[in-house]
Design a protein around this motif. Sequence first.
Motif, mmCIF file in Angstrom:
data_model
loop_
_atom_site.group_PDB
_atom_site.id
_atom_site.type_symbol
_atom_site.label_atom_id
_atom_site.label_comp_id
_atom_site.label_asym_id
_atom_site.label_seq_id
_atom_site.Cartn_x
_atom_site.Cartn_y
_atom_site.Cartn_z
ATOM 1 N N PHE A 97 -11.769 -0.633 -7.798
ATOM 2 C CA PHE A 97 -10.975 0.601 -7.674
ATOM 3 C C PHE A 97 -11.743 1.620 -6.826
ATOM 4 O O PHE A 97 -11.176 2.295 -5.974
ATOM 5 C CB PHE A 97 -10.653 1.210 -9.043
ATOM 6 C CG PHE A 97 -9.582 0.470 -9.801
ATOM 7 C CD1 PHE A 97 -8.419 0.043 -9.173
ATOM 8 C CD2 PHE A 97 -9.715 0.209 -11.161
ATOM 9 C CE1 PHE A 97 -7.426 -0.644 -9.866
ATOM 10 C CE2 PHE A 97 -8.735 -0.472 -11.861
ATOM 11 C CZ PHE A 97 -7.589 -0.898 -11.214
ATOM 12 N N ALA A 135 -11.546 0.732 -3.271
ATOM 13 C CA ALA A 135 -10.214 1.078 -2.740
ATOM 14 C C ALA A 135 -10.122 2.574 -2.431
ATOM 15 O O ALA A 135 -9.613 2.976 -1.380
ATOM 16 C CB ALA A 135 -9.131 0.667 -3.741
ATOM 17 N N ILE A 136 -10.671 3.389 -3.326
ATOM 18 C CA ILE A 136 -10.656 4.841 -3.110
ATOM 19 C C ILE A 136 -11.467 5.192 -1.855
ATOM 20 O O ILE A 136 -11.022 5.968 -1.003
ATOM 21 C CB ILE A 136 -11.261 5.586 -4.338
ATOM 22 C CG1 ILE A 136 -10.382 5.409 -5.584
ATOM 23 C CG2 ILE A 136 -11.561 7.049 -4.039
ATOM 24 C CD1 ILE A 136 -9.163 6.303 -5.649
ATOM 25 N N ALA A 158 -9.540 4.218 1.186
ATOM 26 C CA ALA A 158 -8.381 5.091 1.404
ATOM 27 C C ALA A 158 -8.816 6.408 2.038
ATOM 28 O O ALA A 158 -8.189 6.915 2.970
ATOM 29 C CB ALA A 158 -7.665 5.342 0.075
ATOM 30 N N THR A 166 -3.174 4.574 2.206
ATOM 31 C CA THR A 166 -3.106 4.105 0.826
ATOM 32 C C THR A 166 -3.549 2.647 0.776
ATOM 33 O O THR A 166 -3.172 1.860 1.638
ATOM 34 C CB THR A 166 -1.650 4.204 0.322
ATOM 35 O OG1 THR A 166 -1.270 5.571 0.391
ATOM 36 C CG2 THR A 166 -1.487 3.693 -1.091
ATOM 37 N N VAL A 167 -4.347 2.295 -0.214
ATOM 38 C CA VAL A 167 -4.734 0.888 -0.378
ATOM 39 C C VAL A 167 -3.858 0.268 -1.477
ATOM 40 O O VAL A 167 -3.816 0.762 -2.598
ATOM 41 C CB VAL A 167 -6.234 0.751 -0.748
ATOM 42 C CG1 VAL A 167 -6.585 -0.687 -1.076
ATOM 43 C CG2 VAL A 167 -7.105 1.266 0.386
ATOM 44 N N LYS A 168 -3.143 -0.786 -1.100
ATOM 45 C CA LYS A 168 -2.334 -1.504 -2.092
ATOM 46 C C LYS A 168 -3.252 -2.396 -2.904
ATOM 47 O O LYS A 168 -4.063 -3.145 -2.331
ATOM 48 C CB LYS A 168 -1.309 -2.386 -1.388
ATOM 49 C CG LYS A 168 -0.021 -1.698 -1.070
ATOM 50 C CD LYS A 168 0.929 -2.762 -0.570
ATOM 51 C CE LYS A 168 2.283 -2.220 -0.339
ATOM 52 N NZ LYS A 168 3.150 -3.231 0.285
ATOM 53 N N PHE A 169 -3.103 -2.343 -4.219
ATOM 54 C CA PHE A 169 -4.037 -3.048 -5.097
ATOM 55 C C PHE A 169 -3.250 -3.939 -6.047
ATOM 56 O O PHE A 169 -2.477 -3.451 -6.865
ATOM 57 C CB PHE A 169 -4.835 -2.006 -5.886
ATOM 58 C CG PHE A 169 -6.072 -2.540 -6.562
ATOM 59 C CD1 PHE A 169 -5.975 -3.392 -7.647
ATOM 60 C CD2 PHE A 169 -7.339 -2.176 -6.123
ATOM 61 C CE1 PHE A 169 -7.117 -3.877 -8.279
ATOM 62 C CE2 PHE A 169 -8.493 -2.648 -6.753
ATOM 63 C CZ PHE A 169 -8.372 -3.507 -7.828
ATOM 64 N N TYR A 197 -6.201 5.532 -11.729
ATOM 65 C CA TYR A 197 -6.730 5.712 -10.369
ATOM 66 C C TYR A 197 -5.624 6.005 -9.361
ATOM 67 O O TYR A 197 -5.836 6.699 -8.372
ATOM 68 C CB TYR A 197 -7.539 4.480 -9.936
ATOM 69 C CG TYR A 197 -9.004 4.603 -10.284
ATOM 70 C CD1 TYR A 197 -9.923 5.038 -9.337
ATOM 71 C CD2 TYR A 197 -9.462 4.310 -11.560
ATOM 72 C CE1 TYR A 197 -11.274 5.163 -9.654
ATOM 73 C CE2 TYR A 197 -10.805 4.446 -11.885
ATOM 74 C CZ TYR A 197 -11.705 4.871 -10.927
ATOM 75 O OH TYR A 197 -13.031 5.010 -11.228
ATOM 76 N N SER A 198 -4.424 5.465 -9.605
ATOM 77 C CA SER A 198 -3.308 5.712 -8.678
ATOM 78 C C SER A 198 -2.819 7.144 -8.745
ATOM 79 O O SER A 198 -2.414 7.714 -7.741
ATOM 80 C CB SER A 198 -2.119 4.818 -9.017
ATOM 81 O OG SER A 198 -2.416 3.503 -8.709
ATOM 82 N N ILE A 201 -4.449 4.956 -4.145
ATOM 83 C CA ILE A 201 -4.260 3.545 -4.488
ATOM 84 C C ILE A 201 -2.799 3.352 -4.914
ATOM 85 O O ILE A 201 -2.241 4.167 -5.640
ATOM 86 C CB ILE A 201 -5.174 3.133 -5.664
ATOM 87 C CG1 ILE A 201 -6.646 3.305 -5.289
ATOM 88 C CG2 ILE A 201 -4.913 1.699 -6.085
ATOM 89 C CD1 ILE A 201 -7.604 2.886 -6.393
ATOM 90 N N PHE A 253 -1.181 0.864 -7.069
ATOM 91 C CA PHE A 253 -1.548 -0.208 -8.009
ATOM 92 C C PHE A 253 -0.311 -0.964 -8.496
ATOM 93 O O PHE A 253 0.675 -0.352 -8.913
ATOM 94 C CB PHE A 253 -2.262 0.423 -9.204
ATOM 95 C CG PHE A 253 -2.643 -0.545 -10.293
ATOM 96 C CD1 PHE A 253 -3.742 -1.377 -10.142
ATOM 97 C CD2 PHE A 253 -1.908 -0.621 -11.469
ATOM 98 C CE1 PHE A 253 -4.109 -2.270 -11.152
ATOM 99 C CE2 PHE A 253 -2.267 -1.511 -12.476
ATOM 100 C CZ PHE A 253 -3.375 -2.333 -12.314
#
Length: 337
Positions: free
Chosen positions: A102, A105-106, A109, A115-118, A167-168, A183, A185
């Motif tokens: 996570f 990803a942050i 981003a 935005t990171v798709k997780f 986190y999203s 994120i 998520f």
Amino acid sequence: MIESILITGANGEMGHGLIKKLSKLKNKNIICLDINDVNNQIKPLVAASINGSILDENIISLINDKYKITQIYHLAALLSSKAEHSPQLAQDVNVNGTLKLFNLAIDQAKKNNHTVKFFFPSSIAVYGLNGLKNKNLAGKINENQFCLPETMYGCNKLYSEHLGRYYSIYYNRLSKNYKPGLIDFRAIRFPGLISADTLPTGGTTDYAPEMLHAAASNELYTCFVNENTILPFMIMDDAIESIIKLMSTQKDKLSKMIYNVGSYSVSALDFKNIIIKYYKNAKIEFSVDLKRQSMVDSWPEDVNFNAAMSDWKFSPKYNFENSFKDYLIPKIRSQYE
Ligand code: SER
């Protein structure tokens, strides 16, 4: 810089299926991270294969520096039986490892301003129904019911789902620079999965694929759950399709971050019977391991996946009969014969 998709636990059975699909996408590199080297069949499909642990800070920061990651499929985890034997290791890998991803990803981003798709594979293990006198009366469990896991793996998965949501939406909310949506998520709670290519290791729904692979290689199989144990299952191919579908759905169509999926609910005896149809001489016995039995007894016999069907048109291609007839048996025969 070309956009990359990071897949952790890439050398597992889900990783292989996913890489075969995702490698067809144009203008995207696949970066694999796994403690084992990815196998030779998969290697040509990926741009980089990194050998190491998701807990290794150096590796995570190397990935952060070197690549522009727009999607993460975080598959690395200890499965339920292994996690029950080693709860501390399970916490480290399944929770602390997920937290590192996570944070990666942050960082990505923020660095690349996107935005990171997780994607996160969760499990029916997040449910806990042992408190019920008669579990089958609970019917098809939806995403909001019985989230009272009784296994370390289930606890790890449920908590990681919560972290994904946190986190999203809420991460860093006290900061002046707070920005939700770094994120995106998305998670799927999978039932037991059966693959024709590989055997899972360390899971508890493993009795189904183990029974099949033992029959194909003409070995005796002693099933560790009782023959009346009913659980939801689907084949790996349908699981992979569901991930691809969920991840390619526009965000505004999604009413949830976490979805059930499934296909059929059958007993261990149903598995034995269908396997014997194809392997007449299969030797399958039952000898219950009470501890592992108590784990599967806490999981639902069936799940409600209406939300996945209506939000992103999830629809499994294979039912119980044709998953064997059209998918598992032909693939396994070509492997073993
Ligand atoms: N298949 C997993 C396991 O048995 C549960 O989702 O660990």
